[in-house]
Design an enzyme around this catalytic site. Structure first.
Site, PDB file in Angstrom:
ATOM      1  N   THR A  94       1.892   2.715  -3.689  1.00 37.74           N
ATOM      2  CA  THR A  94       0.253   2.128  -3.680  1.00 37.74           C
ATOM      3  C   THR A  94      -0.481   3.245  -2.570  1.00 37.74           C
ATOM      4  O   THR A  94       0.127   4.009  -1.973  1.00 37.74           O
ATOM      5  CB  THR A  94      -0.006   0.867  -2.436  1.00 37.74           C
ATOM      6  OG1 THR A  94       1.648  -0.195  -3.171  1.00 37.74           O
ATOM      7  CG2 THR A  94      -0.266  -0.076  -1.657  1.00 37.74           C
ATOM      8  N   LYS A 169      -4.779  -3.628  -7.147  1.00 37.69           N
ATOM      9  CA  LYS A 169      -3.579  -3.930  -6.089  1.00 37.69           C
ATOM     10  C   LYS A 169      -4.171  -3.646  -4.705  1.00 37.69           C
ATOM     11  O   LYS A 169      -4.109  -5.173  -4.248  1.00 37.69           O
ATOM     12  CB  LYS A 169      -2.664  -2.886  -5.986  1.00 37.69           C
ATOM     13  CG  LYS A 169      -1.519  -2.106  -4.215  1.00 37.69           C
ATOM     14  CD  LYS A 169      -0.692  -3.399  -4.516  1.00 37.69           C
ATOM     15  CE  LYS A 169      -0.272  -2.840  -3.473  1.00 37.69           C
ATOM     16  NZ  LYS A 169       1.452  -4.098  -2.968  1.00 37.69           N
TER      17      LYS A 169
HETATM   18  P1  NAD Z   1      10.698   3.884   2.028  1.00 38.09           P
HETATM   19  O1  NAD Z   1       9.997   4.564   3.068  1.00 38.09           O
HETATM   20  O2  NAD Z   1      11.443   2.433   1.983  1.00 38.09           O
HETATM   21  O3  NAD Z   1      10.716   4.071   0.902  1.00 38.09           O
HETATM   22  C1  NAD Z   1       9.957   5.899   0.011  1.00 38.09           C
HETATM   23  C2  NAD Z   1      10.859   6.796  -0.633  1.00 38.09           C
HETATM   24  O4  NAD Z   1      10.505   8.044  -0.151  1.00 38.09           O
HETATM   25  C3  NAD Z   1      11.893   7.349   0.937  1.00 38.09           C
HETATM   26  O5  NAD Z   1      13.176   7.624   0.952  1.00 38.09           O
HETATM   27  C4  NAD Z   1      11.048   8.756   1.027  1.00 38.09           C
HETATM   28  O6  NAD Z   1      12.636   9.214   1.731  1.00 38.09           O
HETATM   29  C5  NAD Z   1      10.976   9.048  -0.343  1.00 38.09           C
HETATM   30  N1  NAD Z   1      10.555  10.714  -0.136  1.00 38.09           N
HETATM   31  C6  NAD Z   1       9.022  10.417   0.586  1.00 38.09           C
HETATM   32  N2  NAD Z   1       8.842  11.815   0.279  1.00 38.09           N
HETATM   33  C7  NAD Z   1       9.025  12.399  -0.504  1.00 38.09           C
HETATM   34  C8  NAD Z   1       9.708  13.571  -1.572  1.00 38.09           C
HETATM   35  N3  NAD Z   1       8.566  14.379  -1.158  1.00 38.09           N
HETATM   36  N4  NAD Z   1      10.030  13.947  -2.520  1.00 38.09           N
HETATM   37  C9  NAD Z   1      10.991  12.987  -2.795  1.00 38.09           C
HETATM   38  N5  NAD Z   1      11.404  11.834  -1.867  1.00 38.09           N
HETATM   39  C10 NAD Z   1      10.097  11.218  -1.030  1.00 38.09           C
HETATM   40  O7  NAD Z   1       8.931   2.536   1.469  1.00 38.09           O
HETATM   41  P2  NAD Z   1       8.722   1.219   0.257  1.00 38.09           P
HETATM   42  O8  NAD Z   1       9.221   0.121   0.991  1.00 38.09           O
HETATM   43  O9  NAD Z   1      10.211   1.892  -0.973  1.00 38.09           O
HETATM   44  O10 NAD Z   1       7.790   2.006   0.011  1.00 38.09           O
HETATM   45  C11 NAD Z   1       6.559   2.838  -1.333  1.00 38.09           C
HETATM   46  C12 NAD Z   1       5.745   2.033  -2.414  1.00 38.09           C
HETATM   47  O11 NAD Z   1       5.378   1.209  -2.626  1.00 38.09           O
HETATM   48  C13 NAD Z   1       4.734   2.789  -0.752  1.00 38.09           C
HETATM   49  O12 NAD Z   1       3.489   2.806  -1.225  1.00 38.09           O
HETATM   50  C14 NAD Z   1       4.423   0.841  -0.458  1.00 38.09           C
HETATM   51  O13 NAD Z   1       3.329   1.066  -0.211  1.00 38.09           O
HETATM   52  C15 NAD Z   1       4.553   0.312  -1.881  1.00 38.09           C
HETATM   53  N6  NAD Z   1       4.697  -0.753  -1.832  1.00 38.09           N
HETATM   54  C16 NAD Z   1       6.182  -1.848  -0.785  1.00 38.09           C
HETATM   55  C17 NAD Z   1       6.188  -2.666  -0.617  1.00 38.09           C
HETATM   56  C18 NAD Z   1       7.654  -3.763   0.332  1.00 38.09           C
HETATM   57  O14 NAD Z   1       7.951  -5.199   0.489  1.00 38.09           O
HETATM   58  N7  NAD Z   1       8.335  -2.286   0.821  1.00 38.09           N
HETATM   59  C19 NAD Z   1       6.031  -3.279  -1.843  1.00 38.09           C
HETATM   60  C20 NAD Z   1       4.750  -3.080  -2.431  1.00 38.09           C
HETATM   61  C21 NAD Z   1       4.652  -2.001  -2.789  1.00 38.09           C
END
Ligand code: NAD
Length: 298
Positions: A94, A169
């Protein structure tokens, strides 16, 4: 079997990559976190040492990263330089609409097909493979995007051209934030007026106040179907995530010259709730702030 590069194996990406491996695809996975990589390996993915290594011979690249700057960096500095031009690029994070359009423009100029495909549904839906995807891409590419997302999806909808997935979204989540606050206010007022919450639930669910926040995700513990309210507002959709989406909506509204006073108010109220230390609680817990009973939230 498709060769998939999966970048970003956090709360969401971990379960999503696991579902691609479960569907017998060859998943080359990368994350900056060693723990996330180990978990992906245990779920049947093949850990890579870098983004470049993960995408080197990919047919599909999927990213699930925290925010716009991460997506701009990973694509601009790594994916576009190292993936084969035939690879289909899908960003499920997102992020702001401008970043999505900028990355799509760069990808197209370099000869790639690109889609923004943010999701609705949280960590449980990511694990169960029941996410809803809203996709911004060229119409000709949608069938391929839908097929690539299938192991992770309950439904996949083409929203329009590049950036339309992110627009859908943030508009949806702005509406959700506003409707949840309205629902909480109504239940708080009903309580002050001596109206039992379960009676108001039954009436509002069958009247013109009906909405998802009332009927499916009622913020009052013990009322309606089981929700995070019944487990002290743990799990579900975190306040910090709702706040992130409301900020994206306000930034987009400011740039587009759209008037969104209810969205602005929702952002302010969720920012206040977050600043009180409740960013990890489900977003429906804001009810307790409106009831003046924050102290009961542990
Ligand atoms: P999170 O922080 O758990 O996961 C993100 C991952 O990306 C981490 O493991 C981090 O180490 C990795 N990362 C960051 N920079 C990186 C790079 N340069 N190279 C490789 N890996 C890298 O976040 P999440 O909860 O999994 O959310 C991810 C996305 O999904 C966000 O944009 C969030 O808004 C969206 N989202 C989340 C939810 C939810 O309920 N958690 C629901 C809908 C949408």
């Amino acid at each position: 079997m498709t060769r998939i590069a999966f970048i970003g194996l956090g709360n969401m990406g971990g379960g999503m990559a696991a579902n691609q491996a479960k569907a017998q695809h060859h998943v080359r996975a990368f994350d900056l976190s060693a723990a996330a990589l180990d978990k992906a390996a245990a779920a049947g993915c093949h850990p890579a040492g870098s983004v470049a290594e993960a995408v080197a011979d990919a047919e599909v690249v999927i990213t699930m990263l925290p925010a716009g700057p991460h997506v701009r960096g990973v694509y601009g500095e790594q994916v576009l330089a190292h993936a084969p031009k035939s690879a289909l690029l899908i960003d499920c994070s997102t992020i702001d609409v401008d970043s999505a359009r900028a990355v799509a423009g760069q990808a197209k100029a370099a000869g790639f097909r690109f889609a923004d495909a943010p999701v609705s549904g949280g960590v449980m839906a990511a694990e169960a493979g029941t996410l809803a995807f809203m996709v911004g891409c060229d119409a000709d590419d949608f069938a391929a995007v839908e097929a690539a997302l299938a192991p992770m999806a309950r439904v996949t909808i083409h929203a329009g051209d590049h950036g339309a997935g992110q627009a859908a979204k943030i508009c949806n989540n702005m509406l959700l934030g506003v409707s949840m606050l309205g629902t909480c206010e109504a239940f708080a007022l009903a309580e002050k007026l001596g109206l039992a919450a379960d009676r108001f639930f039954e009436i509002a669910s069958k009247s013109s106040g009906q909405c998802w926040s009332v009927s499916t995700y009622c913020p009052v513990p013990g009322v309606g179907p089981a929700t995070p309210a019944d487990r002290n507002y743990e799990g579900g959709f975190a306040t910090a995530m709702m706040l992130k989406d409301l900020k994206l909506a306000q930034e987009a509204a400011a740039r587009a010259g759209a008037s969104t006073p209810m969205g602005a108010q929702a952002e302010a109220l969720y920012a206040l709730f977050d600043a009180n230390g409740f960013g990890g609680k489900d977003f429906s817990a804001v009810l307790q702030m409106l009831r003046g009973r924050l102290a009961e939230l542990s």
